[in-house]
Design a protein around this motif. Structure first.
Motif, mmCIF file in Angstrom:
data_model
loop_
_atom_site.group_PDB
_atom_site.id
_atom_site.type_symbol
_atom_site.label_atom_id
_atom_site.label_comp_id
_atom_site.label_asym_id
_atom_site.label_seq_id
_atom_site.Cartn_x
_atom_site.Cartn_y
_atom_site.Cartn_z
ATOM 1 N N ARG A 11 1.003 -1.320 -0.003
ATOM 2 C CA ARG A 11 0.090 0.005 0.124
ATOM 3 C C ARG A 11 0.966 1.358 0.063
ATOM 4 N N SER A 12 1.888 1.082 0.735
ATOM 5 C CA SER A 12 2.722 2.391 0.916
ATOM 6 C C SER A 12 3.594 2.714 -0.429
ATOM 7 N N LEU A 13 3.966 1.579 -1.030
ATOM 8 C CA LEU A 13 4.471 1.803 -2.355
ATOM 9 C C LEU A 13 3.809 2.157 -3.427
ATOM 10 N N ASP A 14 2.402 1.519 -3.423
ATOM 11 C CA ASP A 14 1.369 2.022 -4.276
ATOM 12 C C ASP A 14 1.234 3.545 -4.328
ATOM 13 N N VAL A 15 1.088 3.961 -3.019
ATOM 14 C CA VAL A 15 1.022 5.570 -2.764
ATOM 15 C C VAL A 15 1.979 6.179 -3.418
ATOM 16 N N ALA A 16 3.504 5.942 -3.258
ATOM 17 C CA ALA A 16 4.482 6.440 -3.706
ATOM 18 C C ALA A 16 4.647 6.493 -5.402
ATOM 19 N N ILE A 17 4.446 5.265 -5.850
ATOM 20 C CA ILE A 17 4.360 5.319 -7.067
ATOM 21 C C ILE A 17 3.230 5.919 -7.773
ATOM 22 N N THR A 18 1.949 6.020 -7.259
ATOM 23 C CA THR A 18 1.041 6.598 -7.779
ATOM 24 C C THR A 18 1.282 8.259 -7.824
ATOM 25 N N ALA A 19 1.894 8.855 -6.820
ATOM 26 C CA ALA A 19 2.236 10.121 -6.510
ATOM 27 C C ALA A 19 3.274 10.402 -7.909
ATOM 28 N N VAL A 20 4.177 9.584 -8.295
ATOM 29 C CA VAL A 20 5.425 9.801 -9.168
ATOM 30 C C VAL A 20 4.501 9.849 -10.686
ATOM 31 N N VAL A 21 3.811 8.827 -10.632
ATOM 32 C CA VAL A 21 3.204 8.546 -11.994
ATOM 33 C C VAL A 21 2.210 9.693 -12.226
ATOM 34 N N THR A 22 1.568 10.206 -11.259
ATOM 35 C CA THR A 22 0.668 11.232 -11.291
ATOM 36 C C THR A 22 1.083 12.716 -11.875
ATOM 37 N N ASP A 23 2.540 12.896 -11.152
ATOM 38 C CA ASP A 23 3.006 14.100 -11.330
ATOM 39 C C ASP A 23 3.736 14.006 -12.884
ATOM 40 N N GLU A 24 4.118 13.000 -13.215
ATOM 41 C CA GLU A 24 5.047 12.819 -14.335
ATOM 42 C C GLU A 24 4.336 12.360 -15.572
ATOM 43 N N VAL A 25 3.378 11.629 -15.404
ATOM 44 C CA VAL A 25 2.550 11.218 -16.633
ATOM 45 C C VAL A 25 0.853 11.790 -16.620
ATOM 46 N N LEU A 26 0.321 11.417 -15.541
ATOM 47 C CA LEU A 26 -1.089 11.740 -15.557
ATOM 48 C C LEU A 26 -1.415 13.138 -15.647
ATOM 49 N N ALA A 27 -0.653 14.080 -14.977
ATOM 50 C CA ALA A 27 -0.829 15.484 -14.941
ATOM 51 C C ALA A 27 -0.579 15.901 -16.172
ATOM 52 N N PRO A 28 0.422 15.684 -16.571
ATOM 53 C CA PRO A 28 0.927 16.474 -17.976
ATOM 54 C C PRO A 28 -0.416 16.196 -19.050
ATOM 55 N N VAL A 29 -0.840 14.760 -18.826
ATOM 56 C CA VAL A 29 -1.823 14.312 -20.044
ATOM 57 C C VAL A 29 -3.103 15.242 -19.526
ATOM 58 N N GLN A 30 -3.461 15.199 -18.297
ATOM 59 C CA GLN A 30 -4.692 15.998 -17.872
ATOM 60 C C GLN A 30 -4.803 17.462 -18.124
ATOM 61 N N ALA A 31 -3.421 17.917 -18.262
ATOM 62 C CA ALA A 31 -3.287 19.408 -18.530
ATOM 63 C C ALA A 31 -3.768 19.665 -19.892
ATOM 64 N N GLU A 32 -3.231 18.596 -20.825
ATOM 65 C CA GLU A 32 -3.549 18.917 -22.308
ATOM 66 C C GLU A 32 -5.069 18.796 -22.557
ATOM 67 N N LEU A 33 -5.719 17.920 -21.810
ATOM 68 C CA LEU A 33 -7.053 17.641 -22.054
ATOM 69 C C LEU A 33 -7.717 18.923 -21.246
ATOM 70 N N ASP A 34 -7.507 19.290 -20.349
ATOM 71 C CA ASP A 34 -7.911 20.560 -19.771
ATOM 72 C C ASP A 34 -7.790 21.749 -20.765
ATOM 73 N N ARG A 35 -6.569 21.809 -21.321
ATOM 74 C CA ARG A 35 -6.404 23.077 -22.328
ATOM 75 C C ARG A 35 -7.349 22.715 -23.524
ATOM 76 N N PHE A 36 -7.730 21.554 -23.851
ATOM 77 C CA PHE A 36 -8.545 21.314 -24.947
ATOM 78 C C PHE A 36 -10.021 21.884 -24.555
ATOM 79 N N ARG A 37 -10.506 21.660 -23.374
ATOM 80 C CA ARG A 37 -11.728 22.223 -22.705
ATOM 81 C C ARG A 37 -11.618 23.614 -22.678
ATOM 82 N N ARG A 38 -10.533 24.019 -22.346
ATOM 83 C CA ARG A 38 -10.521 25.648 -22.540
ATOM 84 C C ARG A 38 -10.439 26.394 -23.858
#
Length: 533
Positions: free
Chosen positions: A496-523
């Protein structure tokens, strides 16, 4: 500032926001044209925004320059019969001074001031354009440029060429969105009998309506006889008086650009990253970073340490010979185990080619989910965003694992209790052996013997020896069972602890940039809708 001006300003700002959002993602030519509209709107208002700029445009032989002179009451526009004479655009205004900044912006060098007091043409800049069908390329380029800049257009046609394809295909059809800021004048009406003039106007009206120019009024004039000239002057004065030509022209520019951007964005709404793709990419990246190895290491380390602490001391030394799995991976090290300048990293093995392939597949599934239905440029940006930190991603995951709380130092309080009991049982074994062998040794030395103590007919030393051995073994078995339960529990907690740590990194480095592009498309979508009015 009027409510209409406020609304136009809001639409221009929305168009600018759409241009900014679509930069590098939309079709370059479409975005560049929209940006030019934003720039042009700001410049037009800044340069003598109180002036209304109206241009006379027409073909060779239409009598455009003669009509221009008749309307202005001057002979400024050169007139000829056989060839075009308006080689450069000319600007005329009324009052005490010329609007030089506005003329500079329009790049009009031929300028004339008609001195006058306040009248119906105050704040009017009237431009005579070169013939749009001129054989001179520079003439046509001048017309094309100024048609994009002026507030209103008066198209002068003649009875012979009012249906000319060069005018309708080259200009009028393309300018259908600007129907409200255009006027078509059938000049040289004196050449037609009244019945033919009515037929000509009817046909012209039908032709304009079929081209989307129902809102464009038409009228007939004769520059030679002055017929219709007062009505044309009146139309001009109304245009100047209501101060709406510039706003309508710029509003139409914004609407056209917004429509082009909307078509470029498409009708599909921005997609969402599916939970399946999100969880899958976190899982495969965790596997590639070595999470399963760490979880197994936590389980193995807890077993080893628990066995050493709670096992039978006569055999626990064997467990000590085995390396600690976590320390082997450079995890759960004490501060003394690290160099003061050392970066906190693990010794986990690098991802295998199979794991890297799974990472690629996971990222591809994620971007396919996120880019579903997006235009090509946006889809590519989403793919690029998901891989923007790919070269450092596994290193960041390794650092996150190294810093995760693996909980292996918690819940060990009972180990000490078992250890004390084991050593007490060891003392019993040693005491029993000593009691059993004490009398033979004392007899050999000629010393008094220890009184025999029996329990159920069995010497007390034997009870101590057997009881100590059996008690130690049974306590070790119980400890082993409890250690196994704890090992599995700590492995789950570490997961569980590792999943939290991995999720935080993947969110910052992969998911957040992707979501930023989708939010930009909505804007971009929202801004285009706002710009469209």
């Amino acid at each position: 500032m009027s409510a209409a001006d406020d609304q136009l300003g809001a639409r221009v700002r929305a168009l600018a926001e759409a241009v900014e959002a679509m930069d590098g993602r939309g079709t370059p030519d479409v975005v560049a044209k929209a940006k030019a509209v934003v720039d042009r709107a700001g410049e037009r208002v800044a340069f003598s925004g109180s002036y209304t700029v109206v241009a006379f445009a027409g073909a060779t032989g239409s009598g455009k320059s003669s009509l221009f002179n008749a309307v202005t009451g001057t002979d400024l526009a050169a007139v000829a019969v056989r060839r075009p004479t308006t080689s450069k655009a000319m600007g005329v205004s009324w009052g005490a001074q010329l609007p030089h900044e506005l003329l500079d912006w329009l790049e009009i060098t031929r300028r004339h001031l008609v001195p006058s007091g306040p009248n119906e043409f105050s704040d009017l800049l009237l431009i005579d354009l070169p013939d749009h069908d001129s054989t001179e390329l520079t003439h046509r380029l001048t017309v094309d440029r100024l048609v994009q800049l002026v507030d209103a257009l008066i198209w002068v046609v003649d009875p012979q060429k009012y249906a000319d394809a060069a005018l309708h295909d080259g200009y009028l059809k393309k300018l259908a969105p600007y129907a409200e800021v255009m006027l078509v004048v059938l000049n040289q009406a004196d050449r037609l009998p009244p019945a033919e003039l009515d037929n000509c106007l009817t046909d012209l009206r039908r032709l304009l309506d079929s081209e989307g120019l129902r809102a464009t009024p038409i009228m007939s004039t004769s520059a030679l006889r002055g017929t219709g000239v007062p009505e044309l002057r009146e139309a001009l004065s109304r245009t100047v008086a209501n101060k709406q030509a510039m706003a309508r022209r710029l509003g139409a520019d914004v609407a056209v650009s917004a429509a082009a951007l909307a078509a470029d964005l498409g009708e599909n709404p921005a997609p969402f990253v599916s939970d399946t793709a999100r969880h899958n990419v976190i899982r495969v990246l965790g596997e590639a970073a070595g999470v399963p190895l760490v979880v197994d290491g936590v389980r193995g380390a807890w077993r080893r340490r628990g066995s050493v602490a709670t096992g039978w001391p006569f055999v626990t030394w064997l467990a000590r010979l085995r390396p600690d799995p976590l320390k082997k991976l450079r995890l759960d090290l004490t501060p003394s185990d690290h160099s003061p300048t050392e970066v906190n990293r693990t010794s986990l093995p690098k991802a295998s080619s199979v794991q890297r392939a799974r990472v690629e597949q996971g990222l591809r599934e994620l971007t396919d989910s996120a880019a579903d239905g997006l235009p090509r440029g946006w889809a590519q940006r989403v793919r690029d965003a998901s891989r923007s930190s790919q070269s450092l991603l596994l290193d960041r995951l390794d650092t996150a694992i190294a810093g995760a709380d693996l909980t292996v130092r918690r819940g060990t309080w009972w180990w000490a209790l078992f250890g004390v009991l084991q050593w007490l049982l060891i003392a019993a074994v040693v005491g029993g052996l000593g009691w059993l062998f004490a009398n033979p040794i004392l007899a050999g030395l000629g010393l008094p013997q220890v009184p025999a103590v029996l329990w159920y007919g069995i010497p007390a030393g034997t009870w101590l020896l057997v009881g100590g051995v059996l008690g130690g073994v049974l306590l070790a078995v119980l400890g082993r069972a409890l250690v196994e339960v704890g090992a599995n529990a700590h492995a789950r907690a570490a997961r569980r602890s590792l999943d939290v740590a991995i999720t935080a990194v993947v969110t910052d480095e992969v998911l957040a940039p992707v979501q930023a592009e989708l939010d930009r498309f909505r804007r971009a979508h929202a801004a285009v809708r706002a710009a469209g009015g």
